[in-house]
Design an enzyme around this catalytic site. Structure first.
Site, PDB file in Angstrom:
ATOM      1  N   THR A  56      13.111  -1.272 102.511  1.00 36.52           N
ATOM      2  CA  THR A  56      12.639   0.052 102.963  1.00 36.52           C
ATOM      3  C   THR A  56      13.343   1.101 102.085  1.00 36.52           C
ATOM      4  O   THR A  56      12.865   1.373 100.985  1.00 36.52           O
ATOM      5  CB  THR A  56      12.905   0.283 104.468  1.00 36.52           C
ATOM      6  OG1 THR A  56      14.281   0.045 104.749  1.00 36.52           O
ATOM      7  CG2 THR A  56      12.037  -0.618 105.318  1.00 36.52           C
ATOM      8  N   THR A  95      22.049  -8.790 110.993  1.00 38.17           N
ATOM      9  CA  THR A  95      21.516  -7.533 110.494  1.00 38.17           C
ATOM     10  C   THR A  95      20.046  -7.643 110.220  1.00 38.17           C
ATOM     11  O   THR A  95      19.481  -8.709 110.086  1.00 38.17           O
ATOM     12  CB  THR A  95      22.220  -7.054 109.235  1.00 38.17           C
ATOM     13  OG1 THR A  95      21.908  -5.673 109.093  1.00 38.17           O
ATOM     14  CG2 THR A  95      21.746  -7.787 108.005  1.00 38.17           C
ATOM     15  N   GLU A 103      22.751   3.519 102.402  1.00 36.14           N
ATOM     16  CA  GLU A 103      22.245   4.850 102.101  1.00 36.14           C
ATOM     17  C   GLU A 103      23.365   5.784 101.631  1.00 36.14           C
ATOM     18  O   GLU A 103      24.267   6.110 102.384  1.00 36.14           O
ATOM     19  CB  GLU A 103      21.529   5.428 103.330  1.00 36.14           C
ATOM     20  CG  GLU A 103      20.180   4.746 103.544  1.00 36.14           C
ATOM     21  CD  GLU A 103      19.528   5.076 104.873  1.00 36.14           C
ATOM     22  OE1 GLU A 103      18.349   4.769 105.007  1.00 36.14           O
ATOM     23  OE2 GLU A 103      20.204   5.621 105.755  1.00 36.14           O
ATOM     24  N   THR A 126      12.660   7.383 108.035  1.00 37.68           N
ATOM     25  CA  THR A 126      12.622   5.967 107.652  1.00 37.68           C
ATOM     26  C   THR A 126      12.209   5.114 108.829  1.00 37.68           C
ATOM     27  O   THR A 126      12.432   5.484 109.976  1.00 37.68           O
ATOM     28  CB  THR A 126      13.999   5.504 107.158  1.00 37.68           C
ATOM     29  OG1 THR A 126      14.959   5.813 108.150  1.00 37.68           O
ATOM     30  CG2 THR A 126      14.348   6.180 105.878  1.00 37.68           C
TER      31      THR A 126
END
Lengths: 401, 401
Positions: A148, A185, A272, A401
């Site tokens: 993503t 995760t 990020e 997102t």
């Protein structure tokens, strides 16, 4: 990571398609096929709002005999209620249609924006394409299809010798944000060609996940869609693993743990806005719970994270985080804090031999270990995290997102 | 706040000096004098690394009969070990010298950078100047002298009638960063001229602090130096408060609570980089602990905070935060989430009547309430927080505070 060799895993094929779920002409759908008779293990998010595909994947895993994993990026199918479950079920039915298996033999996974319904027309068109694309050499493209806001794919592949046979473990993962896995995760898939009895495969995965995916945190936000899956095709000529005390099981666990750990490090490295990879090592703790409590308090402190971004050896912020971690009867005079090999706090105050230059030298590095010795026992725990930069704010303020 | 009237409190005088602790020619030292016979209450940080002045202030408060509060900005005297305590004791001795009281009658407070020793020469020169400056009208200048990265002073002043007498409550506070008070917040000082029996004064302060200073969070980082003090000079002609069930005590508590709440709101409004004031209201909880657990999980989520900064009604992030808050047996189908008067989540999924436009309208406001109904009981709790902006990162990456 692009240059990472991806050893194919005999008995596991991957098919990729551009379904147009969020962006046009981008691979965003992945179908993973497991050979008949193979086994499958999984760990899932503990977020109470776990998404429809996570609920269904758990149920289908329980039902036994999984043959397909269906993964899409661009839409998480989370917070979508009854319609979300209907869509997840329908996506499994579409795989059944394309492959001839039962719908309950497909485990669905989704990642992306929360709260929007899946565009089912995209799935209808793309699932047959992904099925037609199934190939043992699909790992590289698969690692990109599940991304993503990741800036690069994560793929780790290892081979090892077992009783004269070459065994492969290959894994991919995606991460970027909303990362503080509480079970596994978001979207990691590993596979081996070794035959492994399902309960042992689950044990192997859980052991590997605890110090890797379950010990990283970008922002403390546990995703609604976390899942980590381990497939064992059993296609290898090796006799396989049926005993937890066997050397074969130990060897497999070691390699799976290594692959999980490397993938977890890659997730944090590509978090990020991250500019630094930071290991928090808390030792001399009375038990693991308090070690992790202190480690996560440091890892989640915005003040520590911004100091790391600035390469500022502002150790007072680390000390303050240790102090507010909530440990009962913490004796601050026994505490030591280290930046790599530089002792900054000893006996609860600035170490007498500490110099700002020495602290600065460590903080200028891209990889840093913050070590805290609690002086309360003999247990240690490690957590991986990253810094907090302008880009983290930019990415999460500007994009949904 | 600059236009806020500061009613002087009879029996309380304030003296200010520029000691040059961190910056030259800036007021950074404050001496508060309480009339003889007055009473004093205080609440302090629960951070295990509580600074030397906090330890000493607690001890001197226990000793009874406090007459002076000495406050400096620019240096926290935290993480300074034995030397830190020596310096804090010395600063009290300097006040004793200048005023003729006992050293144990002074409570010291420090705020600023952690881990550096106090520049005692600055204190030696400035304390007599502050003593000479003592004045009942010093509140405005005092509110500026205690600032660090605050962009504006915080001062709230109220008067009320009690049995024919006008009673005053005036308070000042400083905040900006490292704010998630776990007892009180960094440096808040309130005073009244009413006579109040010490145990009741303490009770009044604790009641007022819980829903105000102890219910705000900028970044989840509890300071090493938090303290909130309430002085009662007893100089008013009013007979005073000696009974917890009296209307006088109720009136005082009401006004002190209001002053604390207003100061707490000012702290969040002026938090480092903050552009929005956000109230998190969690209701229908089984008990207060779980209500606060959910509220703080939302308040500390970097993903929720960056969405607030971007005015993005990205409610999936709020939902994910509720889901990871760790409540046992959370029934997501009973949960509602509201942005002001707009219901975004009902029965665990997007409310059928929710529109992006309605969500956007609320997110564009400077003050926003996020309300979560848990459907588990009848308890509610409120937490105040702010967004996470580029400027928070900038302030904490570029400056060592």
């Amino acid at each position: 990571m692009n240059g990472q060799t991806a050893f194919p895993v005999p008995g596991v094929r991957l098919g990729i398609a551009a379904a147009g779920i969020k962006y046009a002409e981008r691979d965003d759908l992945l179908l993973i096929e497991l050979a008949e008779g193979g086994s499958c293990a999984g760990v899932f998010t503990r977020n109470a709002f776990c998404a429809a595909p996570v609920q269904l994947a758990k149920r289908h895993l329980q039902a036994g005999a999984p043959r397909y994993l269906l993964v899409n990026s661009g839409n998480a199918n989370a917070g979508t209620g009854v319609q979300g479950m209907t869509d997840a079920l329908r996506s499994c039915a579409l795989v059944a249609q394309a492959t001839g298996c039962e719908a309950s033999q497909t485990l669905p996974f989704s990642t992306g924006v929360i709260g929007e319904n899946l565009p089912m027309a995209c799935f209808e068109a793309a699932i047959p394409k992904a099925q037609a694309d199934l190939d043992e050499n699909g790992w590289q493209r698969a690692s990109r299809a599940i991304m993503t806001t990741d800036t690069r794919p994560k793929l780790i592949s290892r081979q090892f010798q077992l009783d004269g046979e070459t065994i492969t473990v290959t894994g991919i993962a995606k991460g970027a944000g909303m990362i503080r896995p509480d079970m596994a995760t978001m979207l990691a898939y590993l596979a081996t060609d070794l035959a492994v009895q399902p309960a042992l495969l689950q044990q192997c995965l859980e052991q590997a996940v605890h110090p890797s995916f379950n010990s990283i945190s970008v922002d403390g936000d546990t995703s609604t869609n976390d899942a980590c899956m381990l497939l064992a095709s059993g296609v290898s000529p090796h006799a396989g693993v049926t005993d937890a005390d066997s050397p074969a099981f130990n060897s497999l666990c070691e390699v799976v743990s290594e692959v999980c750990m490397e993938l977890a490090r890659e997730l944090v490295r590509d978090a990020e806005g991250a500019t630094k990879l930071v290991e928090i090592l808390v030792s001399d703790a009375a038990d693991e719970a308090e070690a992790r409590q202190v480690a996560y308090t440091i890892a989640h402190s915005p003040l520590v994270k911004t100091a790391l971004f600035a390469s500022d050896p502002n150790w007072g912020r680390i000390l303050a985080a240790v102090g507010r971690a909530g440990l009962q009867d913490l004796d601050i005079e026994r505490i030591e804090i280290w930046l790599d090999d530089v002792c900054i706090v000893r006996d609860g105050e600035r170490a007498s031999d500490y110099t700002e230059e020495a602290g600065q030298r460590v903080m200028d590095q891209q990889e840093i270990t913050i070590a805290v010795r609690l002086g309360r026992g003999a247990v240690e725990s490690r957590v991986l995290t990253c810094d907090l930069s302008y880009d983290y704010v930019k990415i999460n303020a500007e994009y949904r997102t």
